[in-house]
Design an enzyme around this catalytic site. Structure first.
Site, PDB file in Angstrom:
ATOM      1  N   CYS A  63       0.854  -1.296   0.038  1.00  0.00           N
ATOM      2  CA  CYS A  63       0.003   0.078  -0.033  1.00  0.00           C
ATOM      3  C   CYS A  63       0.797   1.253  -0.094  1.00  0.00           C
ATOM      4  O   CYS A  63       0.451   2.325  -0.503  1.00  0.00           O
ATOM      5  CB  CYS A  63      -0.715  -0.135   1.319  1.00  0.00           C
ATOM      6  SG  CYS A  63      -0.219  -0.165   2.820  1.00  0.00           S
ATOM      7  N   GLU A  86      -4.219   2.693  -8.492  1.00  0.00           N
ATOM      8  CA  GLU A  86      -3.050   2.065  -7.772  1.00  0.00           C
ATOM      9  C   GLU A  86      -2.559   0.603  -8.231  1.00  0.00           C
ATOM     10  O   GLU A  86      -3.495  -0.176  -8.542  1.00  0.00           O
ATOM     11  CB  GLU A  86      -3.746   1.406  -6.237  1.00  0.00           C
ATOM     12  CG  GLU A  86      -2.763   0.910  -5.240  1.00  0.00           C
ATOM     13  CD  GLU A  86      -3.419   0.443  -3.949  1.00  0.00           C
ATOM     14  OE1 GLU A  86      -4.608   0.438  -3.798  1.00  0.00           O
ATOM     15  OE2 GLU A  86      -2.655   0.893  -2.955  1.00  0.00           O
TER      16      GLU A  86
END
Ligand code: NAP
Length: 498
Positions: free
Chosen positions: A306, A402
């Site tokens: 992340c 992402e």
């Protein structure tokens, strides 16, 4: 338990044998101190993502077991919350010692189901264990306050109480550390917990739980439910009025869903969600240091992190030189099976592979240039090659999504103001990084970046002492540090008049 016998790599078989010999390869849910195996024979396979070989089959549990887990956690709460902090701390210390003793086996289990290189798995086990140790210590430092009273002869007292039963839902990319980072502060605070690990990687969570039980943590204090039907298990957790807090790590889309579900019973919630980290290299940076940082920040766990950078912003004066030198380093990474001393493992599944390939293809169609990679390894179709792309613009799909893969997308910029504007132009706000040798710029840019975490000339942000977490759509709440335990405590104020 079914263990596949047809491994194409003897190392994999040996690692599994070791886990079985140590009784750390668990295949059921853990509820009220017991291992609960399959219900009606329903199981699902856990795969080695590098080869798609079946490692073992585990129980496919759902709402019924989730309900039982919540009941067990509720029943255990009364005893656990009054267990003296020193005793809770000692049990966490004992768990920590067992994790340390079995770190090699835990790391192998992690590599088998997640694919990351063994060295990274060992680092993850140590990282997770640092939270167990830290919160064992913090258990003894939960302090209240006596306030100046505005009422004559009365005492105004604030005490700290555990929130109650906690539900945790964890992802596949750090299946061991994410469990430790939630369970340790919850237990230290006096909460009991129910956990749902990702169905891609349940084994690490189960192995850690087995060690917690061996450490003497009482039945019902930790419960783990494994199953394919995440919405059913999650729905029981979020819908139950006995669960008072949900702690989630995963994607922003699922986080939003869970937050909405928590609203029904007004639960406390912590959300560690997605990111879109900028990595800014200024003209005046130490380029070697920046390249070292970017190698870790981009290629650790094959980019499935992340806090991995998603947008590499490089100032025009050093753009070409930086790109060329970085691509040379990236190209040299050893790709392979995680147990075979590689530096880059596979992506977790086919959906991730196609997502990454589509983003790369779309950037190329929009004019980007591939310096290295851009496809999967010839003889290892589950491994995406370390990729470096130039000619990226802030408008391309790859900069707004992402990526969660080993793709470095290099965007050129002219001025500090422009870099900050691009960096902040995202709905995410988890991690950010920049490299410069100008000390005034260090303070200025640190203050200007709208992110929960900033790495200045470093990428090593995660540790148990610091508050980890994001702003904007990257989440709510912090894990680690003094702040981490606050997430599991409520303040009770009493005004005691004679
Ligand atoms: P995900 O799809 O959101 O899954 C995370 C967890 O939620 C898994 O256990 C999943 O179960 C479960 N889940 C999925 N749908 C659910 C539902 N409707 N109800 C209840 N639970 C549900 O995320 P992921 O792909 O595993 O993980 C990658 C994401 O996590 C990335 O966005 C990454 O940035 C983020 N992440 C954030 C942090 C942080 O600290 N901020 C750390 C690590 C990862 P199943 O897997 O069994 O479906």
């Amino acid at each position: 338990m079914t263990i596949a016998t047809t491994f194409n790599d003897a190392t994999v078989g040996a690692a599994l044998d070791q886990a079985i010999a140590l009784d750390l390869l668990k295949t059921g849910s853990f509820i009220d101190g017991d291992w609960v195996e399959t219900s009606g024979g329903a199981t699902f396979p856990v795969l080695d993502p590098a080869t798609l070989e079946v490692l073992c089959h585990v129980a496919d549990h759902g709402a019924v077991q989730a309900e039982a887990a919540v009941r067990a956690a509720e029943n255990a709460l009364a005893g656990w919350k009054v267990t003296p902090p020193r005793q809770r701390a000692a049990l966490l210390e004992a768990w920590c010692a067992l994790v340390e003793r079995h770190k090699e086996a835990l790391a192998e289990i992690l590599t088998l189901e997640n694919g990351k290189p063994l060295a990274e798995s060992l680092a993850e086990i140590a990282y997770g264990n640092s939270y167990i140790k830290w919160y064992a210590e913090e258990a003894k430092r939960i302090e209240g306050a006596i306030l100046p009273s505005l009422v004559p002869e009365a005492q105004a007292i604030v005490t700290r109480e555990p929130v109650g039963v906690v539900a945790a839902i964890t992802p596949w990319n750090f299946p061991s550390a994410m469990l430790a980072r939630k369970v340790a502060p919850a237990l230290a605070a006096g909460c009991t917990i129910v956990v749902k690990p990702s169905d891609e990687t349940p084994l690490s969570a189960l192995a850690l739980t087995e060690l917690a039980a061996r450490a003497g943590i009482p039945a019902g204090v930790i419960n783990v439910v494994i199953g394919k039907d995440a919405p059913a298990i999650g729905g029981v957790f979020t819908g139950s009025d006995r669960v008072r807090k949900v702690s989630f790590t995963g994607s922003t889309s699922v986080g939003k869903l869970l937050l909405a579900q928590c609203a029904g019973t007004v639960k406390k919630a912590s959300m560690e969600l997605g990111g879109n980290a900028p990595f800014i290299v200024f003209d005046d940076a130490d380029l070697d240091k920046a390249i070292d940082g970017l190698m870790v920040c981009k290629y650790r766990n094959a980019g499935q992190v992340c806090t991995a950078t998603n947008r590499v912003l490089v100032q025009r004066g050093v753009y070409e030189k930086f790109a060329e030198a970085f691509a040379k380093r990236a190209e040299a990474l050893k790709v392979g099976h995680g147990l075979n001393q590689c530096e880059l493992g596979p992506l977790i599944n086919d959906a991730s592979l196609s997502k990454v390939q589509n983003l790369v293809d779309s950037a190329v169609a929009d004019g980007a240039r591939v310096l290295c990679g851009g496809t999967t390894a010839e003889d290892m179709p589950k491994h995406y090659l370390p990729t470096v792309m130039t000619g990226i613009t802030a408008e391309m799909q790859i900069t707004g999504t992402e990526v969660f893969g080993p793709v470095a997308a290099l965007i050129p910029f002219e001025t500090e103001e422009e870099a900050i504007a691009i960096a902040n132009s995202t709905e995410y706000g988890l991690a950010s990084y920049f490299y410069t040798q100008d000390s005034a710029r260090m303070w200025r840019v640190k203050d200007a970046l709208e992110f929960g975490m900033v790495g200045v000339n470093t990428c090593a942000l995660g540790n148990e002492i610091a508050p980890f977490g994001g702003v904007k759509e990257s989440g709510i709440g912090r894990e680690g540090g003094r702040e981490g335990i606050e997430e599991y405590l409520e303040s009770k104020y009493a005004l005691m008049a004679p």
